[in-house]
Every structure is written in structure tokens, then in C-alpha cells.
Design a protein around this motif. Structure first.
Motif, mmCIF file in Angstrom:
data_model
loop_
_atom_site.group_PDB
_atom_site.id
_atom_site.type_symbol
_atom_site.label_atom_id
_atom_site.label_comp_id
_atom_site.label_asym_id
_atom_site.label_seq_id
_atom_site.Cartn_x
_atom_site.Cartn_y
_atom_site.Cartn_z
ATOM 1 N N UNK A 1 16.370 58.004 -6.775
ATOM 2 C CA UNK A 1 15.539 56.841 -6.449
ATOM 3 C C UNK A 1 16.111 56.105 -5.237
ATOM 4 N N UNK A 2 17.430 55.910 -5.199
ATOM 5 C CA UNK A 2 18.066 55.236 -4.066
ATOM 6 C C UNK A 2 17.843 56.002 -2.773
ATOM 7 N N UNK B 1 16.049 54.389 0.487
ATOM 8 C CA UNK B 1 16.655 54.356 1.823
ATOM 9 C C UNK B 1 15.731 54.965 2.871
ATOM 10 N N UNK B 2 14.953 55.958 2.481
ATOM 11 C CA UNK B 2 14.065 56.616 3.439
ATOM 12 C C UNK B 2 12.694 55.951 3.568
ATOM 13 N N UNK B 3 12.382 54.986 2.725
ATOM 14 C CA UNK B 3 11.070 54.336 2.746
ATOM 15 C C UNK B 3 10.706 53.728 4.114
ATOM 16 N N UNK B 4 11.645 53.137 4.867
ATOM 17 C CA UNK B 4 11.273 52.551 6.166
ATOM 18 C C UNK B 4 11.090 53.565 7.306
ATOM 19 N N UNK B 5 11.227 54.844 7.044
ATOM 20 C CA UNK B 5 11.098 55.834 8.119
ATOM 21 C C UNK B 5 9.780 55.689 8.879
ATOM 22 N N UNK C 1 11.555 42.061 11.387
ATOM 23 C CA UNK C 1 12.877 41.464 11.218
ATOM 24 C C UNK C 1 13.887 42.563 10.895
ATOM 25 N N UNK C 2 15.094 42.398 11.385
ATOM 26 C CA UNK C 2 16.149 43.366 11.076
ATOM 27 C C UNK C 2 16.914 42.976 9.818
ATOM 28 N N UNK C 3 16.648 41.789 9.291
ATOM 29 C CA UNK C 3 17.425 41.259 8.164
ATOM 30 C C UNK C 3 17.476 42.217 6.967
ATOM 31 N N UNK C 4 16.366 42.827 6.531
ATOM 32 C CA UNK C 4 16.471 43.726 5.375
ATOM 33 C C UNK C 4 17.435 44.895 5.603
ATOM 34 N N UNK C 5 17.517 45.379 6.827
ATOM 35 C CA UNK C 5 18.370 46.528 7.125
ATOM 36 C C UNK C 5 19.835 46.109 7.239
ATOM 37 N N UNK C 6 20.079 44.927 7.780
ATOM 38 C CA UNK C 6 21.438 44.385 7.850
ATOM 39 C C UNK C 6 21.952 44.107 6.439
ATOM 40 N N UNK C 7 21.110 43.536 5.607
ATOM 41 C CA UNK C 7 21.482 43.244 4.221
ATOM 42 C C UNK C 7 21.721 44.539 3.446
ATOM 43 N N UNK D 1 24.669 55.344 6.580
ATOM 44 C CA UNK D 1 24.243 56.130 7.740
ATOM 45 C C UNK D 1 22.789 55.822 8.097
ATOM 46 N N UNK D 2 21.911 55.818 7.105
ATOM 47 C CA UNK D 2 20.491 55.576 7.346
ATOM 48 C C UNK D 2 20.261 54.155 7.863
#
Length: 162
Positions: free
Chosen positions: A23-24, A28-32, A48-54, A84-85
Motif C-alpha cells: 500500500x505504501x 508513494x507512486x500516486x503523484x506520478x 504546493x511542494x509541502x506534501x512532498x517535503x512532509x 528516493x521517490x
């Protein structure tokens, strides 16, 4: 989980650990698709980059926890993949963000992913005694994970009151 990825001593825990990693991996690949669009249009389009930084911060915290805990290879591997992603997402964001968004994103990365992580790691490794060492990153991971999942609910509460 001593004894490898799937332990016959604790088959349910092993099965749910593997399911959690699957599931994880998908999360992780959902924003591709979003980042494919950013790459094609050469613009972040106000994202926004906030979700990826978090998410990167969360992954690094879980890696610290897995390293301190030991025998946590599934936790270590999925969060290494996540780091990595998320790093690729952040790099793509920085490559195509306008200057103001680029500066905010870079400040977020430096503040959360470098400074805050360094603080947690430093306190854990230098100031906490060995028998209690796993509790610090574990508690931070728990609190941070709860905050990440509870934060969107504030919008639901505000919408219901309006």
C-alpha cells in the motif's frame, strides 16, 4: 521482525507488514501523473511542494526509527524507496517552479528535511541513553504521522461549522 521478511512465528504481523509495504509503495507512486504533467508543461501550475517535503521528512524519520530499532528491514526498505521517490518529486518541483515558489520550497526542505531531521537524529543518537533510544524517533514518528493524517480533517470540521 527477526527471521526475515515473513516470520512463521508471527505470520499475521508479517502478512500485514507486507500488505502495508504494498500500500505504501502505491501511495508513494500516486503523484506520478501530477509530476508527468509538471514535466510535460514545464510548470508547477501553482501546486504546493509541502506534501512532498512532509512525506520526505516522514520517510527519513521512519528510517531513523528502523535503524535504531534494528531488524526492521521492511520498514527500512519501503521508506528508502519513499525517500528516493519524494526526492525526485521535489527535484522536479524545484526545476519547474517560479522563483518565489522555488525559494519557499527550498526553505521548506532545509527547515524540515535537514534542520528538523538533524535535530531529532542528534537528540536520539547523542542525548538519549541506549535502552530508551528507540522511544524518541518512535514517538516523533507517531506524533508526526497522526498530525499528517489528522490535519486534513480540520477542513471537514470547518466546513461542517460554516
Amino acid at each position: 521482525m527477526a527471521g526475515g521478511l515473513f516470520s512463521m512465528e508471527h505470520p499475521w504481523a508479517s502478512a500485514f507488514g507486507i500488505l502495508g509495504n504494498i500500500v505504501s509503495f502505491l501511495v508513494f507512486l500516486a503523484p506520478v501523473p501530477t509530476f508527468l504533467r509538471v514535466y510535460r508543461k514545464k510548470s508547477t501550475e501553482g501546486f504546493s511542494c509541502v506534501p512532498y517535503v512532509v512525506a520526505l521528512f516522514s520517510c527519513t524519520l521512519w528510517i531513523l526509527y528502523a535503524l535504531v530499532k534494528t531488524n526492521s528491514s521492511p520498514l527500512l526498505t519501503i521508506n528508502a524507496f519513499g525517500c528516493a521517490v519524494e526526492s525526485v518529486y521535489i527535484i522536479l518541483y524545484l526545476a519547474y517552479a517560479p522563483r518565489a515558489a522555488w525559494l519557499r520550497a527550498l526553505a521548506s526542505v532545509l527547515l524540515l528535511d535537514v534542520a528538523a531531521f538533524s535535530l531529532v537524529a542528534g537528540v536520539t543518537l547523542l542525548l538519549v541513553a541506549e535502552p530508551h533510544r528507540v522511544k524518541v524517533p518512535g514517538s516523533v514518528c507517531l506524533a508526526f504521522s497522526m498530525a499528517v493524517f489528522v490535519a486534513p480533517m480540520s477542513v471537514i470540521v470547518l466546513d461542517s461549522w460554516l
